[in-house]
Design a protein around this motif. Structure first.
Motif, PDB file in Angstrom:
ATOM      1  N   MET A 234      -2.828  -6.897  -7.064  1.00 20.22           N
ATOM      2  CA  MET A 234      -2.234  -7.938  -6.592  1.00 20.22           C
ATOM      3  C   MET A 234      -2.995  -8.294  -5.133  1.00 20.22           C
ATOM      4  N   LYS A 235      -3.120  -9.752  -4.893  1.00 22.61           N
ATOM      5  CA  LYS A 235      -3.465 -10.144  -3.598  1.00 22.61           C
ATOM      6  C   LYS A 235      -2.400 -10.401  -2.578  1.00 22.61           C
ATOM      7  N   ILE A 236      -2.298  -9.702  -1.440  1.00 18.39           N
ATOM      8  CA  ILE A 236      -1.127 -10.244  -0.532  1.00 18.39           C
ATOM      9  C   ILE A 236      -1.554 -10.642   0.929  1.00 18.39           C
ATOM     10  N   ALA A 237      -1.070 -11.613   1.360  1.00 14.95           N
ATOM     11  CA  ALA A 237      -1.464 -12.247   2.789  1.00 14.95           C
ATOM     12  C   ALA A 237      -0.104 -11.595   3.646  1.00 14.95           C
ATOM     13  N   LEU A 238      -0.817 -11.300   4.846  1.00 19.01           N
ATOM     14  CA  LEU A 238       0.114 -10.906   5.797  1.00 19.01           C
ATOM     15  C   LEU A 238      -0.139 -11.657   6.967  1.00 19.01           C
ATOM     16  N   GLY A 239       0.815 -11.765   7.863  1.00 19.21           N
ATOM     17  CA  GLY A 239       1.032 -12.472   9.102  1.00 19.21           C
ATOM     18  C   GLY A 239       2.203 -12.007   9.850  1.00 19.21           C
ATOM     19  N   SER A 240       2.128 -12.088  11.272  1.00 17.87           N
ATOM     20  CA  SER A 240       2.977 -11.687  11.974  1.00 17.87           C
ATOM     21  C   SER A 240       2.887 -12.444  13.383  1.00 17.87           C
ATOM     22  N   ASP A 241       3.996 -12.417  14.217  1.00 16.39           N
ATOM     23  CA  ASP A 241       3.868 -12.638  15.879  1.00 16.39           C
ATOM     24  C   ASP A 241       3.782 -11.277  16.384  1.00 16.39           C
ATOM     25  N   HIS A 242       3.760 -11.425  17.719  1.00  7.35           N
ATOM     26  CA  HIS A 242       3.751 -10.080  18.425  1.00  7.35           C
ATOM     27  C   HIS A 242       4.935  -9.263  18.124  1.00  7.35           C
ATOM     28  N   GLY A 243       6.232  -9.793  17.985  1.00  7.88           N
ATOM     29  CA  GLY A 243       7.051  -8.888  17.522  1.00  7.88           C
ATOM     30  C   GLY A 243       6.945  -8.096  16.391  1.00  7.88           C
ATOM     31  N   GLY A 244       6.256  -8.586  15.468  1.00  9.82           N
ATOM     32  CA  GLY A 244       5.925  -8.019  14.347  1.00  9.82           C
ATOM     33  C   GLY A 244       4.672  -7.282  14.062  1.00  9.82           C
ATOM     34  N   LEU A 245       4.018  -7.230  15.008  1.00  6.81           N
ATOM     35  CA  LEU A 245       2.455  -6.684  15.145  1.00  6.81           C
ATOM     36  C   LEU A 245       2.649  -5.362  14.664  1.00  6.81           C
ATOM     37  N   GLU A 246       3.221  -4.524  15.310  1.00  9.38           N
ATOM     38  CA  GLU A 246       3.185  -3.152  14.975  1.00  9.38           C
ATOM     39  C   GLU A 246       3.502  -2.840  13.502  1.00  9.38           C
ATOM     40  N   LEU A 247       4.490  -3.293  13.134  1.00 12.16           N
ATOM     41  CA  LEU A 247       4.921  -2.925  11.758  1.00 12.16           C
ATOM     42  C   LEU A 247       4.072  -3.727  10.777  1.00 12.16           C
ATOM     43  N   LYS A 248       3.437  -4.696  11.115  1.00 11.75           N
ATOM     44  CA  LYS A 248       2.249  -5.450  10.127  1.00 11.75           C
ATOM     45  C   LYS A 248       1.265  -4.311   9.929  1.00 11.75           C
ATOM     46  N   GLU A 249       0.814  -3.846  11.122  1.00 13.91           N
ATOM     47  CA  GLU A 249      -0.473  -2.930  11.123  1.00 13.91           C
ATOM     48  C   GLU A 249      -0.061  -1.711  10.158  1.00 13.91           C
ATOM     49  N   LEU A 250       1.117  -1.271  10.273  1.00 21.11           N
ATOM     50  CA  LEU A 250       1.667  -0.260   9.650  1.00 21.11           C
ATOM     51  C   LEU A 250       1.627  -0.452   8.061  1.00 21.11           C
ATOM     52  N   ILE A 251       2.215  -1.523   7.508  1.00 16.51           N
ATOM     53  CA  ILE A 251       2.147  -2.183   6.385  1.00 16.51           C
ATOM     54  C   ILE A 251       0.843  -2.299   5.893  1.00 16.51           C
ATOM     55  N   LYS A 252       0.030  -2.823   6.482  1.00 18.33           N
ATOM     56  CA  LYS A 252      -1.388  -3.470   6.091  1.00 18.33           C
ATOM     57  C   LYS A 252      -1.854  -1.878   5.880  1.00 18.33           C
ATOM     58  N   ASP A 253      -2.004  -0.919   6.685  1.00 17.02           N
ATOM     59  CA  ASP A 253      -2.926   0.261   6.302  1.00 17.02           C
ATOM     60  C   ASP A 253      -2.183   0.851   5.148  1.00 17.02           C
ATOM     61  N   HIS A 254      -0.805   0.882   5.065  1.00 16.27           N
ATOM     62  CA  HIS A 254      -0.171   1.542   3.710  1.00 16.27           C
ATOM     63  C   HIS A 254      -0.668   0.791   2.492  1.00 16.27           C
ATOM     64  N   LEU A 255      -0.547  -0.678   2.490  1.00 15.39           N
ATOM     65  CA  LEU A 255      -1.214  -1.363   1.297  1.00 15.39           C
ATOM     66  C   LEU A 255      -2.783  -1.221   1.031  1.00 15.39           C
ATOM     67  N   GLU A 256      -3.394  -1.214   2.114  1.00 18.15           N
ATOM     68  CA  GLU A 256      -4.793  -0.955   1.994  1.00 18.15           C
ATOM     69  C   GLU A 256      -5.253   0.489   1.143  1.00 18.15           C
ATOM     70  N   LYS A 257      -4.315   1.504   1.419  1.00 17.22           N
ATOM     71  CA  LYS A 257      -4.392   3.024   0.899  1.00 17.22           C
ATOM     72  C   LYS A 257      -4.045   2.752  -0.587  1.00 17.22           C
ATOM     73  N   LYS A 258      -3.213   1.892  -0.915  1.00 16.43           N
ATOM     74  CA  LYS A 258      -2.816   1.850  -2.330  1.00 16.43           C
ATOM     75  C   LYS A 258      -3.540   0.885  -3.337  1.00 16.43           C
ATOM     76  N   GLY A 259      -4.657   0.258  -2.435  1.00 14.59           N
ATOM     77  CA  GLY A 259      -5.555  -0.558  -3.075  1.00 14.59           C
ATOM     78  C   GLY A 259      -5.638  -1.967  -3.211  1.00 14.59           C
ATOM     79  N   PHE A 260      -4.532  -2.484  -2.632  1.00 14.65           N
ATOM     80  CA  PHE A 260      -4.165  -3.888  -2.722  1.00 14.65           C
ATOM     81  C   PHE A 260      -5.126  -4.604  -1.811  1.00 14.65           C
ATOM     82  N   GLU A 261      -5.521  -5.852  -2.301  1.00  8.57           N
ATOM     83  CA  GLU A 261      -6.562  -6.792  -1.754  1.00  8.57           C
ATOM     84  C   GLU A 261      -5.724  -7.695  -0.744  1.00  8.57           C
ATOM     85  N   LEU A 262      -5.967  -7.377   0.766  1.00 14.22           N
ATOM     86  CA  LEU A 262      -5.011  -8.265   1.624  1.00 14.22           C
ATOM     87  C   LEU A 262      -5.834  -9.165   2.521  1.00 14.22           C
TER      88      LEU A 262
END
Length: 148
Positions: free
Chosen positions: A1-29
């Motif tokens: 599954m290919k997933i697009a991510l985006g955030s503003d400054h208020g979501g940056l920290e959570l986006k980075e956490l989710i990105k790391d989580h999904l990369e470890k699971k092998g998703f294409e981001l």
């Protein structure tokens, strides 16, 4: 599954956490930004993620701002997007089963990191049920045709 991510400054920290989580699971981001804590505008990130999902370049998208609300409103202006702001596991599952949501919105200042990862995992793993729900999705598409 290919997933697009985006955030503003208020979501940056959570986006980075989710990105790391999904990369470890092998998703294409693909991360459409932001990459800074500097104040920025959520529509600038909702639009490219939404367009990429609607064009079929990505299977789904995840957007994050301070509350998840503003970025979801912006995303839902793009015809074909069904973005749901979610802050609990039941809604994460229901919005996939019943609404076939293709973009998940989260609030970086609302949802804690552990719950956010659980929501993301449930949302990704849950399939659309179709059936009686499909006619409702079709009615949403009809509304888009009428007004867009």
């Amino acid at each position: 599954m290919k997933i697009a991510l985006g955030s503003d400054h208020g979501g940056l920290e959570l986006k980075e956490l989710i990105k790391d989580h999904l990369e470890k699971k092998g998703f294409e981001l693909k991360d459409f930004g932001t990459d800074s804590q500097d104040s920025c505008d959520y529509p600038d990130f909702a639009l490219p993620v939404s367009e990429a999902v609607v064009k079929g370049e990505f299977d789904r998208g995840i957007l994050i701002c301070g509350t998840g609300i503003g970025i979801s409103i912006a995303a839902n202006k793009v015809p074909g997007v069904r973005c749901a702001t979610v802050s609990d596991c039941f809604s994460a599952k229901a919005t996939r089963q019943h609404n076939d949501s293709n973009i998940l919105a989260l609030g970086g200042r609302v949802v804690g990191p552990g719950l956010a990862l659980e929501i993301v995992d449930i949302w990704i793993a849950t399939a659309f049920e179709g059936g009686r729900h499909q006619k409702r999705i079709d009615k949403i598409a009809d509304l888009e045709k009428k007004y867009c």
